[in-house]
Scaffold this active site. Structure first.
Site, PDB file in Angstrom:
ATOM      1  CB  SER A   1     -79.129 -27.798  26.310  1.00 58.68           C
ATOM      2  OG  SER A   1     -78.746 -29.134  26.091  1.00 58.68           O
TER       3      SER A   1
ATOM      4  CG  ASP B   1     -82.234 -30.005  25.673  1.00 61.04           C
ATOM      5  OD1 ASP B   1     -82.445 -28.802  25.492  1.00 61.04           O
ATOM      6  OD2 ASP B   1     -81.099 -30.515  25.560  1.00 61.04           O
TER       7      ASP B   1
END
Length: 747
Positions: free
Chosen positions: A62, A206
């Site tokens: 991320s 993610d």
């Protein structure tokens, strides 16, 4: 013999050093995900650079993948810090684009409505709530452009891997080859916030939901010594779980929390961050988060310095600065292109609107500008690109395009102290009547009814020539004033048909010609000392100039906006009656009114300067003049109001709309806006003006003009329905403190 012994000694020494350096431990760095809190990683990277540690491998998830990828590409920590502090996070992390990306024809309608519903498969589709973030894609493409030729991430200056999750299987996906931009964007695609990314035949989101702190992957790359920076706070304690959303979030991160506990044990230096005052979405506090990370890095520096000195002493050449490992590219020579995803628009339209040409050198910023030119037509929801190098050093550019639906229904709620409350609905469609056209109908339903329709046809190779047919009908209740005090109310009915043509230049300037037919009808609502009843209609032929480099329609921070119009009014057909104290004035010639032809000009110029991250300086100049004009209030300029809401209005802080009616006016306003929090603003304004400075013989006589001065202080909040502003204002001439409230962008 002596020379031979010396030679043997040197050879043995070098071989011994080489053996030592071959066995020198490889250093790995792992950066966790954490949204905005991941900006604190910069402080740790700065400490690593300052200590002189040479990093071999870096992994991240991320936000950690963004910071890690930049570091792996050869950016220094200091450079990454400068980039992070200069980025407009508010723009990058929305579905909006900068207003400067749009064509002149699209600027006025952009981001005007709270809800936009696309028409897809014979029905309206509710918005998904997730972000595509075109500007984020372009920013990544610019930042990672220097290594576009490297498709194997292990061959970057520092070996790199990032983690995403396969949305169909829930498995962690280790991204180590392909397009770096796609890999990083996949790793940060937070579910329900950002769109998933189609990458390597998978739909990825993610990686934080499965492996937020990928230390294991650094080990697999060959790292012997790992420095881990973790900004994730872990699971919430029981006393902080107070709603359903927090329960769902807690459940979603059960797996990630258990995984992180195991990953932490693999770190040789583990760096937790205490960022409890911030959340994943605290990008409005980016500077403060970076400062916290720098502070944490300074605390860690002695440990890192000791490590660096020890390694350098034992392995002197292995930890020597290797210099520039990869040649960074600052431009590319493009000899071929491919466009994927076009269905509703043609390839030549895309290329012409992007003004893209082959066999030219392009810098990354120039490529972004060309893409914005096509994106600014609003035919496209997303335009991204990748570069495929050829053996001769040139490259092929591949555009991945996702088109917008051709039709949208839009809704907004507006409240204004002058207009009252209104529900505004808009239906916009493209290419319905003819190719390369836009048509829309807007209805304002409320205390004041208004209806507006427009059709614009784009022509020419670049589609920067346009012809527009517009019509508007409305009924407004407008207060009348005498000596700055309300003395009545009249209802104004207005109808116009307008035909114009214009040429747009570089998405920031337009000039053109037009003719409109206008008709008014007046009826008293509340009696006043002087009244008029009846109607008047006429033609107005005009030329206009527009210039717009604002970055946003809502709370702009930088740029100019200029709207100038000059024209002639002719063929008037008045059917009017005038009353004084309720009595009809029989001899209207005594009023001195004349309905001859006359000329008129109007100018509005605004300038915004960003003084700092939180302060913006505002300047506005307005002017209007009717020359050879003697018609009282019939086509006067109306001075007053904080927002421009109807024709002939000149806004003025301190006065309500229409407090002053005049045939000539000029005003200058200065303001300072302070951003208290990410969406909360405090704005102070002061303005001064002059009116009635044009004499009956069209001479400028400022010595005889009447003067105005006023001030305002506004508290504004920008949220889903649009900007909400509550204002207190004062005028030196009226001696009154007045309230003013505005919600949304006026019709």
């Amino acid at each position: 013999m002596q020379r031979l012994l010396v030679t043997l000694f040197v050879v043995c020494f070098v071989m011994n050093l080489a053996a030592q350096n071959i066995n020198a431990p490889k250093i790995g760095v792992t950066l966790s995900g954490g949204g905005a809190k991941g900006l604190a990683h910069i402080g740790i990277l700065k400490a690593i650079d300052s200590a002189g540690i040479r990093v071999n491998y870096i992994t991240g998830t991320s936000m950690g993948s963004i910071m890690g990828a930049l570091y792996a590409c050869g950016y220094s920590a200091d450079t990454i810090e400068k980039i992070a502090r200069s980025i407009d996070w508010e723009l990058l992390l929305t579905n909006s684009s900068s207003l400067r990306s749009l064509t002149m024809e699209e600027k006025d309608e952009y981001n005007k409505y709270a809800v936009e519903l696309p028409w897809v498969n014979h029905g309206f589709r509710f918005p998904s709530g997730v972000l595509e973030s075109e500007e984020l894609w372009l920013k990544f493409s610019e930042l990672f452009f220097p290594v576009y030729k490297i498709k194997d991430f292990s061959k970057l200056p520092k070996g790199f891997r990032c983690i995403a999750a396969d949305v169909s299987t829930g498995e962690a996906v280790v991204l180590q080859k392909g397009e770096l931009v796609y890999a990083v964007r996949s790793s940060m695609a937070i579910p329900s916030v950002f769109t998933a990314v189609n990458y390597e035949n998978r739909k990825l989101i993610d990686g934080g939901v499965v492996r937020n702190f990928p230390v294991t992957d650094a080990k697999k790359m060959g790292a012997d010594f790992i420095i881990g920076s973790n900004v994730a706070q872990g699971l919430l304690p029981p006393e902080k779980i107070k709603n359903v959303f927090q329960i769902l979030l807690q459940v979603a991160f059960f797996r990630e929390d258990a995984d992180s506990k195991l990953e932490r044990q693999l770190c040789d230096i583990y760096v937790p961050h205490k960022l409890t005052d911030y959340t994943m979405g605290s990008f409005g506090s980016s500077d403060e988060i970076i400062d916290e990370g720098v502070k944490r890095g300074r605390e860690l520096y002695p440990t890192l310095k000791h490590l660096a000195d020890s390694l350098r002493a034992k392995y002197p050449t292995a930890y020597k600065d290797p210099g520039n490992i990869v040649k960074k590219e600052d431009s590319v020579y493009i000899t071929a292109y491919e466009i994927r995803g076009l269905k509703q628009t043609q390839e030549d339209f895309f290329i012409h609107r992007a003004q893209f040409e082959l066999n030219k050198y392009y810098t990354p910023s120039l490529l972004s500008e060309h893409i914005r030119k096509a994106f600014g037509t609003r035919y496209y929801q997303k335009i991204i690109y990748s570069l495929q190098p050829f053996p001769d050093g040139s490259a092929k550019i591949i555009f991945e395009v996702e088109e917008n639906p051709l039709s949208f229904a839009k809704l907004g709620l507006i409240y204004n102290s002058f207009l009252g409350v209104s529900l505004v609905g808009n239906f916009t469609t493209r290419n319905t009547l003819l190719p390369y056209s836009r048509s829309f109908l807007t209805a304002n339903i409320g205390e004041n009814m208004r209806l507006k329709g427009e059709h614009t046809q784009f022509v020419g190779p670049l589609k920067n020539l346009s012809a527009s047919l517009k019509s508007q009908i409305e009924q407004l209740n407008i207060n009348s004033y005498s000596d700055f005090r309300k003395d009545g109310l009249y209802k104004q009915f207005y109808f116009t048909v307008d035909l114009s043509t214009q040429i747009s230049v570089k998405r920031k300037m337009a000039l053109g010609l037009g003719t409109r037919f206008e008709t008014f009808a007046y009826k008293p609502g509340l009696p006043s000392k002087f009244e008029l009843r009846g109607s008047n209609n006429f033609f107005n032929s005009y030329g206009f100039f527009k210039f717009n480099t604002l970055n946003s329609n809502i709370y702009p921070k930088t740029g100019f906006r200029i709207d100038f119009e000059a024209g002639a009014v002719y063929n008037q057909h008045p059917d009017l009656q005038f009353y004084m104290n309720g009595n009809l004035i029989g001899n209207q010639d005594s009023l001195g009114f004349s309905f001859n032809n006359y000329t008129r000009t109007k100018l509005n110029a605004e300038h915004y300067v960003k003084l700092s991250r939180k302060y913006v300086l505002l300047t506005q100049f307005q002017a209007g003049m009717n020359l050879n004009y003697a018609q009282s209030i019939l086509n006067d300029f109306n001075v007053g109001g904080m927002n421009s809401v109807y024709r002939n209005q000149v806004t003025f802080a301190g006065l309500n709309e229409g407090t002053v009616n005049t045939s000539s006016v000029a005003s200058l306003q200065l303001g300072l806006r302070y951003q208290m929090f990410p969406n909360l603003f405090l704005t102070a304004k002061a303005n001064a003006g002059a009116y009635n400075f044009v004499s009956s013989n069209n001479r400028l006589q400022f010595s005889n003009a009447s003067l105005l001065s006023g001030y305002s202080l506004s508290l504004g909040y920008n949220f889903l329905l649009g900007p909400l502003e509550v204002t207190a204002m004062y005028c030196d001439q009226s001696k009154q403190i007045l309230p003013y409230i505005n919600l949304g962008i006026p019709f």
